[in-house]
Scaffold this motif. Structure first.
Motif, short mmCIF file in Angstrom:
data_model
loop_
_atom_site.label_atom_id
_atom_site.label_comp_id
_atom_site.label_asym_id
_atom_site.label_seq_id
_atom_site.Cartn_x
_atom_site.Cartn_y
_atom_site.Cartn_z
N LEU A 80 49.01 51.75 35.41
CA LEU A 80 47.97 52.03 35.97
C LEU A 80 46.91 50.88 35.84
N ALA A 81 46.87 50.45 34.29
CA ALA A 81 45.70 49.65 34.09
C ALA A 81 45.94 48.36 34.54
N VAL A 82 47.03 48.02 35.12
CA VAL A 82 47.40 46.67 35.74
C VAL A 82 46.51 46.77 37.02
N GLY A 83 46.87 47.97 37.69
CA GLY A 83 46.25 47.89 39.12
C GLY A 83 44.95 48.01 39.11
N ARG A 84 44.21 48.72 38.17
CA ARG A 84 42.62 48.81 37.83
C ARG A 84 42.13 47.54 37.51
N ARG A 85 42.88 46.79 36.97
CA ARG A 85 42.28 45.39 36.34
C ARG A 85 42.28 44.68 37.67
N LEU A 86 43.52 44.71 38.61
CA LEU A 86 43.18 43.76 39.84
C LEU A 86 42.02 44.24 40.64
N ARG A 87 41.90 45.55 40.99
CA ARG A 87 40.64 46.21 41.61
C ARG A 87 39.27 45.36 40.93
N ALA A 88 39.20 45.52 39.55
CA ALA A 88 37.85 45.16 39.07
C ALA A 88 37.73 43.40 39.21
N ASP A 89 38.96 42.55 39.39
CA ASP A 89 38.66 41.31 39.52
C ASP A 89 38.33 41.10 40.75
N TRP A 90 39.08 41.64 41.72
CA TRP A 90 38.93 41.41 43.01
C TRP A 90 37.28 41.74 43.46
N CYS A 91 37.00 42.98 42.99
CA CYS A 91 35.53 43.31 43.14
C CYS A 91 34.40 42.54 42.64
N GLY A 92 34.66 42.02 41.41
CA GLY A 92 33.96 40.92 40.75
C GLY A 92 33.72 39.76 41.30
N LEU A 93 34.79 39.26 42.24
CA LEU A 93 34.77 38.18 43.17
C LEU A 93 34.35 38.40 44.49
N GLY A 94 33.88 39.71 44.74
CA GLY A 94 33.06 39.82 45.87
C GLY A 94 34.04 40.32 47.16
N ALA A 95 35.15 40.67 46.73
CA ALA A 95 36.17 41.14 47.87
C ALA A 95 35.58 42.42 48.30
N SER A 96 36.22 42.84 49.24
CA SER A 96 35.99 44.23 49.87
C SER A 96 37.36 45.14 49.75
N VAL A 97 37.42 46.19 48.79
CA VAL A 97 38.41 46.52 48.24
C VAL A 97 38.35 48.17 48.51
N GLN A 98 39.18 48.83 49.15
CA GLN A 98 39.20 50.30 49.11
C GLN A 98 40.35 50.51 48.20
N TRP A 99 40.06 51.34 47.02
CA TRP A 99 40.86 51.54 46.03
C TRP A 99 41.26 52.99 45.97
N GLN A 100 42.76 53.27 45.97
CA GLN A 100 43.18 54.69 46.02
C GLN A 100 44.16 54.92 45.01
N GLU A 101 43.83 55.86 44.01
CA GLU A 101 44.85 56.13 42.88
C GLU A 101 45.75 57.32 43.46
N ILE A 102 46.96 57.61 43.32
CA ILE A 102 47.65 58.61 43.96
C ILE A 102 47.89 59.47 42.51
#
Length: 410
Positions: free
Chosen positions: A355-377
């Motif tokens: 999960l940490a790998v997915g959370r890191r990708l979310r953080a990286d994209w958000c930090g770059l200004g992307a529009s991300v809807q994150w969903q943990e299952i």
């Protein structure tokens, strides 16, 4: 006249997809229908050499085929289907040829505007040519048929890439995001160039993938602004993404998914001749790697679970080699912001991709200004992550086709 409200139809489609994924029979337990040769025995998959001049996405070869939802069905799916060989680009920037399949519903598109296209990237199917989705669709053994059908039932066209070397000659460059991302984008380009599909090159495009497919769609999303700016990319639904393969490899060293580490090493050695692999294999490695190179998913999982990389090589830590480090860094996602909105999901109990790998990708994209809807299952391991999250992700993609507002929870 609508038989069901749109919201109820979506729920039914999602439920159908979940049930089909949960109760699917492994594809390798079924017989191959008569008259469908494996890619290695089918001249269609061998592109002309040298490749004809052209640009990425050009169709080199095409043919009409039938696609089947399962091996026992007597009648093909109600779609127009084409197998294609199309021009793409390798991880090192050279032109290559990739196989794939275009599926277009026979029913008219009634949603207004051009029919949407989903460029669908499958998860791990294996490394052997008989694992190719284009072959599995013709034999009714495609294990992701539920999610593909969800898109088709909604009226969308679907194009599936086989990725580099899966079907076509040469070794599959498994887990190499740079090659996979280009193959996904060029598959969409090729779908628009197949005569008779009725697709408009200006029509909306969505990317969908999970696991290896999630890696492929993630790289396609990052590469698209520079590599395929003409595509009308409206959304990216991606899940279970091995965004940092070095971290995933170390997590799986000694884990149940270790064979996938060996498979990725095979893929990287195929894509990058400069990384040391064959020359550092020990006797165990030389005996095991040929099995990995030909195995599809079910067999692949049984070859070397719970083993460690050091069991197969002669040097203590190959991943620490600067050549490996450089190529792995080239294929770490999260360094460029997608311009299209993203739906990113991950199971909280994923045993293959932490999960940490997915959370890191979310953080990286958000930090770059992307529009991300994150969903943990919650409590979902790797397969349950797509069984539950995949149908919702396809529905989210449908909202993008419908022009609904995007919600980001960065």
């Amino acid at each position: 006249m609508r038989i069901f409200p749109r919201s109820l139809r979506r729920v039914l489609l999602s439920l159908l997809a979940v049930l089909t994924v949960l109760f699917a029979v492994p594809s390798q337990a079924t017989a191959v229908p008569v008259g469908v040769p494996a890619p290695s025995d089918d001249p269609f998959y061998t592109p002309p050499l040298p490749l004809p001049s052209g640009v990425p996405g050009d169709v080199i070869r095409q043919r009409k085929v039938n696609a089947y939802a399962d091996p026992l069905t007597l009648f093909p799916m109600p779609v127009n289907a084409w197998q294609i060989i199309y021009r793409s680009t390798s991880a090192t920037g050279t032109a290559n040829a990739v196989s794939g399949t275009v599926l277009v519903p026979k029913t008219p598109w009634l949603g207004g505007g051009a029919r949407p296209l989903v460029s669908y990237a499958v998860g791990t199917h294996g490394l052997g040519d008989s694992c190719a989705p284009s072959y599995k669709l013709r034999t009714g053994t495609e294990t992701e048929i539920a999610l593909i059908s969800q898109a088709l039932l909604a009226g969308y066209a679907v194009v599936l890439t086989d990725y580099e070397g899966l079907g076509t000659p040469g070794q599959h460059t498994y887990a190499v995001g740079q090659a996979e991302g280009r193959a996904v984008l060029d598959a969409a380009r090729a779908a628009f160039r197949v005569p008779g599909t009725g697709l408009s090159a200006n029509g909306p495009v969505g990317l969908f993938g999970y696991s290896q497919g999630g890696q492929a769609t993630t790289f396609a999303a990052e590469l698209a602004p520079a590599y395929a700016p003409e595509l009308n990319l409206v959304g990216v639904a991606t899940g279970g993404v091995p965004a940092d393969l070095a971290a995933v490899a170390r997590f799986n060293d000694g884990n149940v998914g270790f064979t996938l580490v060996l498979a990725a090493a095979v893929g990287y050695a195929a894509a990058y001749p400069d990384v040391p692999f064959e020359q550092i294999l020990n006797d165990t490695g030389r005996a095991t790697v040929p099995r990995v190179e030909k195995a599809c998913t079910v067999e692949l999982a049984t070859i070397a679970p719970l083993r460690r990389l050091n069991d197969f090589v002669t040097m203590p830590d190959p991943l620490a080699d600067p050549r490996w480090q450089a190529r792995l860094a080239e294929n770490r996602a999260g360094t460029r912001a997608p311009t299209a909105p993203v739906y990113l999901y991950h199971g909280t109990a994923d045993e293959l991709i932490p999960l940490a790998v997915g959370r890191r990708l979310r953080a990286d994209w958000c930090g770059l200004g992307a529009s991300v809807q994150w969903q943990e299952i919650p409590l979902a391991e790797h397969i349950l992550g797509v069984s539950v999250g995949g149908p919702a992700a396809m529905t989210w993609l449908g909202d993008r086709f419908a022009g609904k507002p995007v919600t980001s929870n960065c």
